[in-house]
Design a protein around this motif. Sequence first.
Motif, short mmCIF file in Angstrom:
data_model
loop_
_atom_site.label_atom_id
_atom_site.label_comp_id
_atom_site.label_asym_id
_atom_site.label_seq_id
_atom_site.Cartn_x
_atom_site.Cartn_y
_atom_site.Cartn_z
N THR A 99 0.86 -1.19 0.00
CA THR A 99 0.00 0.00 0.00
C THR A 99 0.90 1.24 0.00
O THR A 99 2.09 1.16 0.32
N ALA A 100 0.31 2.40 -0.36
CA ALA A 100 1.10 3.64 -0.46
C ALA A 100 1.51 4.14 0.92
O ALA A 100 0.87 3.85 1.93
N ASP A 101 2.60 4.91 0.95
CA ASP A 101 3.10 5.46 2.22
C ASP A 101 2.32 6.70 2.66
O ASP A 101 2.08 6.90 3.85
N MET A 102 2.01 7.56 1.68
CA MET A 102 1.35 8.82 2.05
C MET A 102 0.64 9.44 0.85
O MET A 102 0.96 9.13 -0.30
N TYR A 103 -0.31 10.30 1.16
CA TYR A 103 -1.08 11.03 0.15
C TYR A 103 -1.10 12.50 0.53
O TYR A 103 -1.31 12.83 1.72
N ILE A 104 -0.91 13.36 -0.46
CA ILE A 104 -1.09 14.80 -0.26
C ILE A 104 -2.19 15.20 -1.23
O ILE A 104 -2.02 15.09 -2.45
N THR A 105 -3.32 15.63 -0.70
CA THR A 105 -4.51 15.85 -1.52
C THR A 105 -4.94 17.31 -1.44
O THR A 105 -5.16 17.83 -0.34
N VAL A 106 -5.06 17.96 -2.58
CA VAL A 106 -5.55 19.35 -2.63
C VAL A 106 -7.01 19.30 -3.07
O VAL A 106 -7.32 18.69 -4.10
N VAL A 107 -7.88 19.92 -2.28
CA VAL A 107 -9.31 19.93 -2.62
C VAL A 107 -9.75 21.38 -2.82
O VAL A 107 -9.47 22.23 -1.97
N ASN A 108 -10.39 21.65 -3.95
CA ASN A 108 -10.96 22.99 -4.18
C ASN A 108 -12.46 22.93 -3.94
O ASN A 108 -13.11 21.96 -4.33
N PHE A 109 -12.98 23.98 -3.33
CA PHE A 109 -14.40 24.00 -2.97
C PHE A 109 -15.17 25.03 -3.81
O PHE A 109 -14.56 25.94 -4.38
N SER A 110 -16.49 24.88 -3.82
CA SER A 110 -17.33 25.73 -4.67
C SER A 110 -17.24 27.21 -4.31
O SER A 110 -17.50 28.07 -5.14
N ASN A 111 -16.83 27.55 -3.08
CA ASN A 111 -16.70 28.96 -2.69
C ASN A 111 -15.30 29.51 -3.01
O ASN A 111 -14.95 30.59 -2.57
N GLY A 112 -14.50 28.74 -3.72
CA GLY A 112 -13.15 29.21 -4.08
C GLY A 112 -12.10 28.88 -3.04
O GLY A 112 -10.91 29.14 -3.25
N ALA A 113 -12.50 28.29 -1.90
CA ALA A 113 -11.53 27.96 -0.86
C ALA A 113 -10.76 26.68 -1.23
O ALA A 113 -11.21 25.89 -2.07
N THR A 114 -9.60 26.52 -0.59
CA THR A 114 -8.74 25.37 -0.87
C THR A 114 -8.45 24.64 0.43
O THR A 114 -8.34 25.26 1.49
N ALA A 115 -8.29 23.32 0.32
CA ALA A 115 -7.83 22.53 1.48
C ALA A 115 -6.67 21.65 1.03
O ALA A 115 -6.65 21.17 -0.10
#
Length: 349
Positions: free
Chosen positions: A212-228
Amino acid sequence: MKGKRVRLGVVGVGIWGRMHIRAYLQHPSADLVAVCDRDAERAARTAREFGVPKFYRHVEELLAENLDGISIATPDTAHADIAIKAAAKGVHMLVEKPLATTVSECRRMIAAAKAKGVYLMVDWHNRWNPPYYYAWRALRDGELGDVRYIYYRLSDTIYVPTKMLPWAGESSVLLFLGSHALDTTCWLMGEKPVRIFCQRQEGILTGRGVPTADMYITVVNFSNGATAVVENSWVLPQSSPSLIDHKCEIIGSKGVIYLDPTHHGAIAKYTAKTSAGFPHPSFPDLFITPEIHEKQMGFGVESMYHFVECVRDGKKPLTSGEDGLLNTRLIIAAEESARKGLPIKLRNL
Ligand SMILES: NC(=O)c1ccc[n+]([C@@H]2O[C@H](COP(=O)([O-])OP(=O)(O)OC[C@H]3O[C@@H](n4cnc5c(N)ncnc54)[C@H](O)[C@@H]3O)[C@@H](O)[C@H]2O)c1
């Protein structure tokens, strides 16, 4: 219906199933009727240990007990069939996260629950995690203004995939921890995710025989323009001061919130030394599952109490099968993004 008793069963009596057992034994409205595990010896031993009246190997036997609700705490890939059988019997369900590992399983679980009008709650207990609940409330009260950014880290030491979970190679840190992290991030943000871009690192765990993978870095964009940015790793060193590293930063137009429930500073224990001879502190868990005077405390049992009370009072649980479907869709899109090296647009979420 405060006087009503709730008849319950637990399927899967491994590490986390034991928490469901303890929660139900402690709740004043709950009657834990039976436990079930495909490992019959483990089912028997656990029933004896906790004084549960009955134990079974097959879920069909458990479901013949005329139950009001069950917990499903089997491995990530073994939730759907059990849930569909329980729904067919009109039994409410508290399913461990992630709801299921495929979108079609999630949809079948939702359809089965809807057909019989039973609850399909997912155990995202971080919605009961005190610092996260306080942050959520501050956001809802507008204290931070417009939320523009969330950074969310939820990682484990390498002990978890190599020693704790025998099925880690059939799952991933994205399913195991990313599921929590993505759910809490979406809950805090309160907006629809519209795009996901994920990178994954591999090699350390495969080198240790866990595919299995060691790690994940995930960028999520939201409908209000915000980022996580959501970061999940399964390879932190065992010398880390706690099994889990859980951190979050929320940046809004009027303020910022920092959360750190693992390195909280309420207790730092120095009892061992590193190989270099330095004292090695540890930060015991005070939030998730602390045990105090033999009572199971912490927010880990609060979501379970909530399930009991929803069934008892006919109240809709705070998490749903639809939340579970969204979460699994995000995880699958993140895997697709990591595989292709491209961002994925999320449609009709
Ligand atoms: N909410 C949380 O923070 C949290 C924490 C840990 C685990 N979990 C979740 O709980 C679930 C269980 O994890 P765990 O760590 O307790 O795993 P575990 O391996 O310790 O226990 C799983 C148990 O399920 C049994 N089992 C497997 N397939 C079965 C089947 N078809 N029918 C009956 N029993 C079956 C196994 O024999 C085992 O006893 C997973 O979905 C995991 O992601 C959630």
